[in-house]
Design a protein around this motif. Structure first.
Motif, short mmCIF file in Angstrom:
data_model
loop_
_atom_site.label_atom_id
_atom_site.label_comp_id
_atom_site.label_asym_id
_atom_site.label_seq_id
_atom_site.Cartn_x
_atom_site.Cartn_y
_atom_site.Cartn_z
N LEU A 287 -4.81 11.60 45.64
CA LEU A 287 -4.90 11.64 47.12
C LEU A 287 -6.55 11.50 47.10
CD1 LEU A 287 -2.32 14.12 48.34
CD2 LEU A 287 -1.93 11.73 48.12
N LEU A 288 -6.99 11.01 48.39
CA LEU A 288 -8.36 11.29 48.68
C LEU A 288 -8.88 12.74 48.71
CD1 LEU A 288 -8.53 8.75 51.78
CD2 LEU A 288 -9.06 8.30 49.44
N ARG B 268 -6.60 5.78 45.10
CA ARG B 268 -5.26 6.53 45.49
C ARG B 268 -4.40 6.21 44.55
NH1 ARG B 268 -5.14 5.65 51.83
NH2 ARG B 268 -6.37 3.71 51.01
N VAL C 271 -12.08 10.09 44.64
CA VAL C 271 -11.27 9.20 44.57
C VAL C 271 -11.34 8.22 45.85
CG1 VAL C 271 -8.42 9.20 45.12
CG2 VAL C 271 -9.40 10.94 43.97
#
Lengths: 114, 114
Positions: free
Chosen positions: A82-83, A15, A113
């Motif tokens: 971002l995830l 991240r 991620v």
């Protein structure tokens, strides 16, 4: 003819990091489109490049940016990962023509991620 | 705005039996419609396309689809399933000739039982 090629095949990032994905279009094609395919979903249009400019853009934030080079190859850049950016990223190439032209897809880059 | 709805997320058939994958579309303009297939670890491949010519469209590998404007449908069929047909199938719509953004459905996973 090698068709549409993408690199790398797989990528793992954390991240907040930034990532660059690359695409070489099919020989003779001058237009490149990028799609994001989350697990279990259909691809979603990110943007399209023609003549080194972004011609059309989907509903993606500014963290997603791109570039097209004079040889028609293209890059997709994603900042501040971002995830939820974990997905298969697909590149498609086509000819710019007033008649229908098929978009040819590459095998994709799978981004994870953590 | 345009969208597609694939009515079944999973379809299972026996080898040699008919295949029906259902798709309804919504479009503000005269649409162009496509079916793409995605085999595991392979790129998306175009099966067939409708671009306002004949309403019954024949594609590769024995697949065909019929454009029905009154029902806003574009269902994909094949008379006899083969084991190699097992894959993810996507119904796709665009308001252009296919040069611009493609809007994908959520996909239908086809299983073929021996």
């Amino acid at each position: 003819d090698a068709g549409v090629t993408q690199s790398p095949t797989h990528l793992i990032k954390t991240r907040g990091q930034q990532v660059t994905l690359r695409c070489s279009p099919k020989s003779g094609h001058d237009t490149v489109s990028w799609y994001q395919q989350a697990l279990g979903q259909g691809p979603q249009f990110i943007f399209q490049y023609y003549e080194e400019e972004e011609r059309q853009r989907g509903n993606f934030p500014d963290r997603f940016s791109g570039h097209q080079f004079p040889n028609y190859s293209s890059e997709l850049n994603v900042n501040a990962l971002l995830l939820g950016d974990s997905a298969l990223y697909l590149c498609a190439s086509s000819e710019d023509s007033p008649n229908y032209n098929e978009q040819f897809f590459g095998p994709g880059t799978r981004l994870t991620v953590l | 705005a345009q969208s597609v709805t694939q009515l079944d997320s999973h379809v299972s058939v026996s080898e040699g039996t008919p295949v029906l994958l259902r798709c309804n579309y919504s479009s503000s303009y005269s649409p162009s419609l496509f079916w793409y297939v995605q085999h595991p670890n392979k790129g998306l491949q175009l099966l067939l396309k409708y671009t306002s010519a004949a309403t019954l469209v024949k594609g590769i590998n024995g697949f065909e689809a019929e454009f029905k404007k009154s029902e806003t449908s574009f269902h994909l069929t094949k008379p006899s399933a083969h084991m190699s047909d097992a894959a993810e199938y996507f119904c796709v719509v665009t308001s252009d000739t296919g040069r611009r953004a493609l809007t994908f459905g959520s996909g239908t996973r086809l299983q073929v039982q021996p």
